[in-house]
Design a protein around this motif. Structure first.
Motif, PDB file in Angstrom:
ATOM      1  N   UNK A 156     -60.226  49.397  51.430  1.00 30.17           N
ATOM      2  CA  UNK A 156     -60.389  49.048  50.021  1.00 30.17           C
ATOM      3  C   UNK A 156     -61.015  50.181  49.222  1.00 30.17           C
ATOM      4  N   UNK A 157     -60.973  51.380  49.744  1.00 30.19           N
ATOM      5  CA  UNK A 157     -61.613  52.522  49.090  1.00 30.19           C
ATOM      6  C   UNK A 157     -61.018  52.810  47.714  1.00 30.19           C
ATOM      7  N   UNK A 158     -59.711  52.739  47.589  1.00 33.14           N
ATOM      8  CA  UNK A 158     -59.043  53.137  46.352  1.00 33.14           C
ATOM      9  C   UNK A 158     -58.409  51.968  45.601  1.00 33.14           C
ATOM     10  N   UNK A 159     -58.850  50.771  45.885  1.00 33.25           N
ATOM     11  CA  UNK A 159     -58.313  49.603  45.200  1.00 33.25           C
ATOM     12  C   UNK A 159     -58.876  49.559  43.787  1.00 33.25           C
ATOM     13  N   UNK A 160     -57.990  49.456  42.808  1.00 30.09           N
ATOM     14  CA  UNK A 160     -58.425  49.470  41.408  1.00 30.09           C
ATOM     15  C   UNK A 160     -58.730  48.078  40.885  1.00 30.09           C
ATOM     16  N   UNK A 161     -57.938  47.104  41.265  1.00 30.61           N
ATOM     17  CA  UNK A 161     -58.140  45.733  40.805  1.00 30.61           C
ATOM     18  C   UNK A 161     -58.816  44.921  41.899  1.00 30.61           C
ATOM     19  N   UNK A 162     -59.395  43.815  41.489  1.00 28.30           N
ATOM     20  CA  UNK A 162     -60.002  42.920  42.465  1.00 28.30           C
ATOM     21  C   UNK A 162     -58.905  42.318  43.331  1.00 28.30           C
ATOM     22  N   UNK A 163     -59.134  42.338  44.619  1.00 30.73           N
ATOM     23  CA  UNK A 163     -58.157  41.780  45.555  1.00 30.73           C
ATOM     24  C   UNK A 163     -58.203  40.264  45.522  1.00 30.73           C
ATOM     25  N   UNK A 164     -57.069  39.679  45.758  1.00 30.43           N
ATOM     26  CA  UNK A 164     -56.960  38.225  45.889  1.00 30.43           C
ATOM     27  C   UNK A 164     -57.383  37.833  47.299  1.00 30.43           C
ATOM     28  N   UNK A 165     -57.765  36.583  47.470  1.00 26.24           N
ATOM     29  CA  UNK A 165     -58.236  36.104  48.766  1.00 26.24           C
ATOM     30  C   UNK A 165     -57.190  36.325  49.857  1.00 26.24           C
ATOM     31  N   UNK A 166     -55.942  36.028  49.583  1.00 33.67           N
ATOM     32  CA  UNK A 166     -54.895  36.195  50.600  1.00 33.67           C
ATOM     33  C   UNK A 166     -54.691  37.668  50.955  1.00 33.67           C
ATOM     34  N   UNK A 167     -54.899  38.576  49.992  1.00 31.66           N
ATOM     35  CA  UNK A 167     -54.770  40.013  50.272  1.00 31.66           C
ATOM     36  C   UNK A 167     -55.898  40.498  51.172  1.00 31.66           C
ATOM     37  N   UNK A 168     -57.099  39.986  50.954  1.00 34.09           N
ATOM     38  CA  UNK A 168     -58.239  40.351  51.796  1.00 34.09           C
ATOM     39  C   UNK A 168     -58.006  39.882  53.223  1.00 34.09           C
ATOM     40  N   UNK A 169     -57.546  38.647  53.378  1.00 36.50           N
ATOM     41  CA  UNK A 169     -57.275  38.120  54.723  1.00 36.50           C
ATOM     42  C   UNK A 169     -56.170  38.927  55.398  1.00 36.50           C
ATOM     43  N   UNK A 170     -55.140  39.274  54.647  1.00 37.39           N
ATOM     44  CA  UNK A 170     -54.049  40.077  55.195  1.00 37.39           C
ATOM     45  C   UNK A 170     -54.565  41.436  55.672  1.00 37.39           C
ATOM     46  N   UNK A 171     -55.426  42.062  54.897  1.00 42.24           N
ATOM     47  CA  UNK A 171     -55.995  43.364  55.276  1.00 42.24           C
ATOM     48  C   UNK A 171     -56.847  43.240  56.539  1.00 42.24           C
ATOM     49  N   UNK A 172     -57.629  42.180  56.622  1.00 45.61           N
ATOM     50  CA  UNK A 172     -58.474  41.980  57.804  1.00 45.61           C
ATOM     51  C   UNK A 172     -57.615  41.833  59.052  1.00 45.61           C
ATOM     52  N   UNK A 173     -56.606  40.995  58.967  1.00 44.88           N
ATOM     53  CA  UNK A 173     -55.767  40.717  60.138  1.00 44.88           C
ATOM     54  C   UNK A 173     -54.860  41.884  60.507  1.00 44.88           C
ATOM     55  N   UNK A 174     -54.667  42.831  59.584  1.00 44.19           N
ATOM     56  CA  UNK A 174     -53.794  43.972  59.875  1.00 44.19           C
ATOM     57  C   UNK A 174     -54.544  45.191  60.412  1.00 44.19           C
ATOM     58  N   UNK A 175     -55.861  45.072  60.581  1.00 47.42           N
ATOM     59  CA  UNK A 175     -56.647  46.205  61.102  1.00 47.42           C
ATOM     60  C   UNK A 175     -56.190  46.518  62.526  1.00 47.42           C
ATOM     61  N   UNK A 176     -55.897  47.783  62.760  1.00 46.11           N
ATOM     62  CA  UNK A 176     -55.520  48.237  64.101  1.00 46.11           C
ATOM     63  C   UNK A 176     -56.770  48.734  64.815  1.00 46.11           C
ATOM     64  N   UNK A 177     -56.843  48.467  66.096  1.00 44.35           N
ATOM     65  CA  UNK A 177     -57.983  48.897  66.897  1.00 44.35           C
ATOM     66  C   UNK A 177     -58.143  50.413  66.818  1.00 44.35           C
ATOM     67  N   UNK A 178     -57.045  51.138  66.896  1.00 42.18           N
ATOM     68  CA  UNK A 178     -57.114  52.605  66.874  1.00 42.18           C
ATOM     69  C   UNK A 178     -57.665  53.117  65.545  1.00 42.18           C
ATOM     70  N   UNK A 179     -57.318  52.472  64.433  1.00 39.74           N
ATOM     71  CA  UNK A 179     -57.851  52.875  63.129  1.00 39.74           C
ATOM     72  C   UNK A 179     -59.353  52.650  63.063  1.00 39.74           C
ATOM     73  N   UNK A 180     -59.791  51.502  63.586  1.00 37.62           N
ATOM     74  CA  UNK A 180     -61.223  51.223  63.566  1.00 37.62           C
ATOM     75  C   UNK A 180     -61.981  52.202  64.455  1.00 37.62           C
ATOM     76  N   UNK A 181     -61.464  52.478  65.636  1.00 39.61           N
ATOM     77  CA  UNK A 181     -62.135  53.396  66.562  1.00 39.61           C
ATOM     78  C   UNK A 181     -62.239  54.795  65.945  1.00 39.61           C
TER      79      UNK A 181
END
Length: 98
Positions: free
Chosen positions: A47-72
């Motif tokens: 969410x570093x470059x998000x300009x508008x406030x995210x909707x609840x469904x977009x936040x959930x989608x982002x959470x569930x799409x996190x890849x382990x390799x990206x987090x590591x």
């Protein structure tokens, strides 16, 4: 207003999605990820470059799409940023260069 304060009010609502993602990490053998660490990753990377406030469904989608390799990768870089390296002790330098 930064994204952390914009999206923090959704944090309790998306708790089940965060718990699900943390369980996925644990099933893959990554036990060191915390809820706070995952939330910081989302704020600083997803969410570093998000300009508008995210909707609840977009936040959930982002959470569930996190890849382990990206987090590591993120966690590794953050660790290097906060680590204090001192080469005052010559023995430590030699040990590091072995």
């Amino acid at each position: 207003m930064d994204n952390s304060s914009v999206n923090d009010h959704f944090r309790t609502q998306v708790q089940p999605a965060i718990a699900s993602k943390l369980e996925e990490f644990r099933l893959l053998g990554i036990d060191s990820v915390t809820e706070q660490g995952l939330w910081e990753f989302l704020i600083k990377k997803k969410w570093k470059k998000v300009k508008d406030e995210l909707k609840l469904y977009e936040i959930i989608q982002e959470i569930l799409s996190v890849k382990v390799s990206d987090y590591i990768s993120f966690a590794t870089i953050e660790t290097y940023k906060t680590a204090e390296f001192s080469f005052d002790d010559e023995n430590e330098l030699k040990e590091l260069l072995k």
